[in-house]
Design an enzyme around this catalytic site. Sequence first.
Site, PDB file in Angstrom:
ATOM      1  N   ARG A 131       0.818  -1.235   0.000  1.00 48.74           N
ATOM      2  CA  ARG A 131       0.000   0.000   0.000  1.00 48.74           C
ATOM      3  C   ARG A 131       0.838   1.264   0.000  1.00 48.74           C
ATOM      4  NH1 ARG A 131      -2.812  -3.240   3.575  1.00 48.74           N
ATOM      5  NH2 ARG A 131      -4.607  -4.189   2.573  1.00 48.74           N
ATOM      6  N   LYS A 153       3.839  11.314 -11.280  1.00 46.87           N
ATOM      7  CA  LYS A 153       3.071  10.452 -12.179  1.00 46.87           C
ATOM      8  C   LYS A 153       3.856   9.161 -12.398  1.00 46.87           C
ATOM      9  CE  LYS A 153       0.362  13.587 -15.064  1.00 46.87           C
ATOM     10  NZ  LYS A 153       0.087  13.956 -16.470  1.00 46.87           N
ATOM     11  N   GLU A 195      12.079  18.247 -24.464  1.00 52.06           N
ATOM     12  CA  GLU A 195      11.249  18.461 -23.266  1.00 52.06           C
ATOM     13  C   GLU A 195      11.804  19.619 -22.427  1.00 52.06           C
ATOM     14  OE1 GLU A 195       8.433  16.853 -22.740  1.00 52.06           O
ATOM     15  OE2 GLU A 195       8.588  14.767 -23.413  1.00 52.06           O
ATOM     16  N   LYS A 241       8.566  22.963 -13.441  1.00 49.37           N
ATOM     17  CA  LYS A 241       7.653  21.830 -13.238  1.00 49.37           C
ATOM     18  C   LYS A 241       7.195  21.771 -11.784  1.00 49.37           C
ATOM     19  CE  LYS A 241       6.418  17.144 -14.138  1.00 49.37           C
ATOM     20  NZ  LYS A 241       6.579  15.960 -14.965  1.00 49.37           N
ATOM     21  N   GLU A 251      -3.480  17.471 -12.122  1.00 46.04           N
ATOM     22  CA  GLU A 251      -3.804  17.890 -13.484  1.00 46.04           C
ATOM     23  C   GLU A 251      -5.285  18.144 -13.701  1.00 46.04           C
ATOM     24  OE1 GLU A 251      -1.438  16.014 -16.574  1.00 46.04           O
ATOM     25  OE2 GLU A 251      -2.994  16.467 -18.050  1.00 46.04           O
ATOM     26  N   ARG A 255      -1.520  22.016 -15.006  1.00 44.77           N
ATOM     27  CA  ARG A 255      -0.526  20.972 -15.305  1.00 44.77           C
ATOM     28  C   ARG A 255      -0.631  20.484 -16.748  1.00 44.77           C
ATOM     29  NH1 ARG A 255       1.555  15.965 -11.359  1.00 44.77           N
ATOM     30  NH2 ARG A 255       3.072  15.174 -12.859  1.00 44.77           N
ATOM     31  N   ASN A 259       1.731  19.318 -21.444  1.00 43.28           N
ATOM     32  CA  ASN A 259       1.464  18.515 -22.638  1.00 43.28           C
ATOM     33  C   ASN A 259       1.667  19.304 -23.930  1.00 43.28           C
ATOM     34  OD1 ASN A 259       0.744  16.332 -21.039  1.00 43.28           O
ATOM     35  ND2 ASN A 259      -1.379  17.010 -20.890  1.00 43.28           N
ATOM     36  N   HIS A 262       2.323  17.595 -27.188  1.00 46.33           N
ATOM     37  CA  HIS A 262       2.111  16.163 -26.971  1.00 46.33           C
ATOM     38  C   HIS A 262       0.919  15.590 -27.728  1.00 46.33           C
ATOM     39  CE1 HIS A 262       5.290  16.480 -24.067  1.00 46.33           C
ATOM     40  NE2 HIS A 262       5.200  15.210 -23.748  1.00 46.33           N
ATOM     41  N   HIS A 266       2.204  12.728 -29.807  1.00 46.91           N
ATOM     42  CA  HIS A 266       1.778  11.341 -29.572  1.00 46.91           C
ATOM     43  C   HIS A 266       1.255  10.709 -30.856  1.00 46.91           C
ATOM     44  CE1 HIS A 266       1.268  11.750 -24.928  1.00 46.91           C
ATOM     45  NE2 HIS A 266       2.471  11.343 -25.259  1.00 46.91           N
ATOM     46  N   HIS A 280      10.389   9.423 -28.163  1.00 42.18           N
ATOM     47  CA  HIS A 280       9.342  10.293 -27.618  1.00 42.18           C
ATOM     48  C   HIS A 280       9.715  11.781 -27.748  1.00 42.18           C
ATOM     49  CE1 HIS A 280       6.202  11.843 -25.018  1.00 42.18           C
ATOM     50  NE2 HIS A 280       7.126  12.468 -24.313  1.00 42.18           N
TER      51      HIS A 280
HETATM   52  N1  LIG Z   1       5.957  10.253 -15.266  1.00 41.55           N
HETATM   53  C1  LIG Z   1       6.018  11.305 -16.051  1.00 41.55           C
HETATM   54  O1  LIG Z   1       5.624  12.402 -15.668  1.00 41.55           O
HETATM   55  C2  LIG Z   1       6.604  11.142 -17.418  1.00 41.55           C
HETATM   56  C3  LIG Z   1       6.895  12.289 -18.171  1.00 41.55           C
HETATM   57  C4  LIG Z   1       7.502  12.126 -19.408  1.00 41.55           C
HETATM   58  C5  LIG Z   1       7.801  10.851 -19.866  1.00 41.55           C
HETATM   59  N2  LIG Z   1       7.500   9.755 -19.118  1.00 41.55           N
HETATM   60  C6  LIG Z   1       7.845   8.395 -19.574  1.00 41.55           C
HETATM   61  O2  LIG Z   1       9.263   8.326 -19.688  1.00 41.55           O
HETATM   62  C7  LIG Z   1       9.592   7.316 -20.629  1.00 41.55           C
HETATM   63  C8  LIG Z   1      10.707   7.813 -21.509  1.00 41.55           C
HETATM   64  O3  LIG Z   1      11.815   8.110 -20.693  1.00 41.55           O
HETATM   65  P1  LIG Z   1      13.302   8.145 -21.274  1.00 41.55           P
HETATM   66  O4  LIG Z   1      13.337   8.940 -22.506  1.00 41.55           O
HETATM   67  O5  LIG Z   1      14.159   8.506 -20.139  1.00 41.55           O
HETATM   68  O6  LIG Z   1      13.505   6.640 -21.757  1.00 41.55           O
HETATM   69  P2  LIG Z   1      14.237   5.343 -21.154  1.00 41.55           P
HETATM   70  O7  LIG Z   1      14.040   5.223 -19.706  1.00 41.55           O
HETATM   71  O8  LIG Z   1      13.797   4.217 -21.992  1.00 41.55           O
HETATM   72  O9  LIG Z   1      15.780   5.649 -21.450  1.00 41.55           O
HETATM   73  C9  LIG Z   1      16.204   5.758 -22.782  1.00 41.55           C
HETATM   74  C10 LIG Z   1      17.360   4.810 -23.077  1.00 41.55           C
HETATM   75  O10 LIG Z   1      18.549   5.328 -22.499  1.00 41.55           O
HETATM   76  C11 LIG Z   1      19.176   4.343 -21.685  1.00 41.55           C
HETATM   77  N3  LIG Z   1      19.830   5.074 -20.605  1.00 41.55           N
HETATM   78  C12 LIG Z   1      19.227   5.684 -19.566  1.00 41.55           C
HETATM   79  N4  LIG Z   1      20.117   6.375 -18.850  1.00 41.55           N
HETATM   80  C13 LIG Z   1      21.308   6.190 -19.442  1.00 41.55           C
HETATM   81  C14 LIG Z   1      22.616   6.669 -19.178  1.00 41.55           C
HETATM   82  N5  LIG Z   1      22.857   7.530 -18.176  1.00 41.55           N
HETATM   83  N6  LIG Z   1      23.623   6.274 -20.001  1.00 41.55           N
HETATM   84  C15 LIG Z   1      23.367   5.460 -21.047  1.00 41.55           C
HETATM   85  N7  LIG Z   1      22.159   4.989 -21.355  1.00 41.55           N
HETATM   86  C16 LIG Z   1      21.141   5.358 -20.568  1.00 41.55           C
HETATM   87  C17 LIG Z   1      18.070   3.415 -21.266  1.00 41.55           C
HETATM   88  O11 LIG Z   1      18.587   2.144 -20.971  1.00 41.55           O
HETATM   89  C18 LIG Z   1      17.190   3.402 -22.507  1.00 41.55           C
HETATM   90  O12 LIG Z   1      17.678   2.493 -23.431  1.00 41.55           O
HETATM   91  C19 LIG Z   1       8.326   6.985 -21.377  1.00 41.55           C
HETATM   92  O13 LIG Z   1       7.864   5.720 -20.964  1.00 41.55           O
HETATM   93  C20 LIG Z   1       7.352   8.074 -20.948  1.00 41.55           C
HETATM   94  O14 LIG Z   1       6.010   7.632 -20.922  1.00 41.55           O
HETATM   95  C21 LIG Z   1       6.925   9.890 -17.910  1.00 41.55           C
HETATM   96 ZN   LIG Z   2       6.813  14.082 -22.999  1.00 45.08          ZN
END
Ligand SMILES: NC(=O)c1ccc[n+]([C@@H]2O[C@H](COP(=O)([O-])OP(=O)(O)OC[C@H]3O[C@@H](n4cnc5c(N)ncnc54)[C@H](O)[C@@H]3O)[C@@H](O)[C@H]2O)c1
Ligand SMILES: [Zn+2]
Length: 381
Positions: A131, A153, A195, A241, A251, A255, A259, A262, A266, A280
């Site tokens: 929990r 999130k 971003e 942020k 949101e 908030r 987006n 986005h 998307h 992304h």
């Molecule tokens: N929670 C939120 O508010 C929020 C906001 C934006 C995006 N997201 C989510 O975030 C995700 C995308 O995140 P991302 O772009 O960080 O992708 P990711 O976590 O997949 O990382 C991208 C790639 O880089 C590699 N990597 C990470 N750190 C590294 C480092 N220091 N050195 C070498 N390689 C490294 C990872 O292994 C992966 O292959 C999506 O799933 C998206 O939905 C969430």
């Molecule tokens: Zn984004």
Amino acid sequence: MMTAPLRVTEMTTVPVALGARAYDIVIGRGLLAELGKRIAALKPGASAAIVTDETVAARHLKPAEGALAAAGIRAVPIVVPPGEATKSWRVLEEVCDRLLEARIERNDVVIALGGGVIGDLAGFAAAILRRGLDVVQVPTTLLAQVDSSVGGKTAINARHGKNLIGAFHQPILVIADTALLDTLPPREFRAGYAELAKFGLLGDAGFFGWLEANWQDVFAGGSCSGRFAREHAIAVACRGKAGIVARDERETGERALLNLGHTFGHAFEAAAGFSDKLLHGEAIALGIVCAFEFSTRLGLMPTNDAGRVAHHLAVAGLPTRPSDVPALRTDPDRLMTLIAQDKKVARGKLTFILARGIGQAFVERDVDPAQVRAFLAEKLS
Ligand SMILES: NC(=O)c1ccc[n+]([C@@H]2O[C@H](COP(=O)([O-])OP(=O)(O)OC[C@H]3O[C@@H](n4cnc5c(N)ncnc54)[C@H](O)[C@@H]3O)[C@@H](O)[C@H]2O)c1
Ligand SMILES: [Zn+2]
């Protein structure tokens, strides 16, 4: 939301003012070494589980474990495959089982060491296990340092779409060690940069201007001339942020500005099958340019801010036109279907984040789909 002077030195702390759920984002080069000390200060006697992916583990797990051991913290690593597919029921179940096996209990802590995928997955596991366990976010991508690690999130993906199963679960601490970004592939860094620029574009024109002048130092990180440029940029984005999240945690209003780019983005991302063809952040670069051009087309923007935005993102190496992504094959009708799936359509109208200029984004809930389609048809031609 103008850029008030922000003193960035070796280390910057940005507070997230959420009352009982308030926490700090600490930003600086080499901060991973302080991970154990900082966790011990927040939660004396806690054990830890480090959730990470194989790629990040190969580079940064040992130093993270070392930092915890130095503070006398017992730590169990949980290493999962890299990539978006990891945000699944199957991997969530595995992570939960392994957290239970490791006897991580209510006064212990889950550490998310990785990009947005790990932050979302580990954050969600922490939200539901027993929990609710405390989670510390240690973001290792630029995207995660400026966006996903902050704000609470968390989610995994469902058969029906991205991020559909999740929870709001604020971390107790975010440690953004900017040196971890040195190992990030350049393409991933650029994607995160979209971003980062978003924060200037949505509410802080001064910051966007600063990025136009200093982006190379942000990419270089730690170079002499631009010492602290990367840290400054990340701190400004986090402060932006944090402010938005503190005012609108769930949101219901403001908030949604996060987006920006986005809805279009998307749709491009989905059209590319959520694959390596278009990351992304790259889709968001395309989407941001669309949002600015569409706003111009609606007569909202008197100046050529859309051109300025497209120019900057292109100079930074990001796609700004669909034709910049040769593998992306799509048409306006397909994009419209994807937009309708992604967004709630209320009474035949669409919601978009539009802008009156750089730094002046707003939520528009009354966008006519026909105008969007006409715009996309032109953009794709
Ligand atoms: N929670 C939120 O508010 C929020 C906001 C934006 C995006 N997201 C989510 O975030 C995700 C995308 O995140 P991302 O772009 O960080 O992708 P990711 O976590 O997949 O990382 C991208 C790639 O880089 C590699 N990597 C990470 N750190 C590294 C480092 N220091 N050195 C070498 N390689 C490294 C990872 O292994 C992966 O292959 C999506 O799933 C998206 O939905 C969430
Ligand atoms: Zn984004």
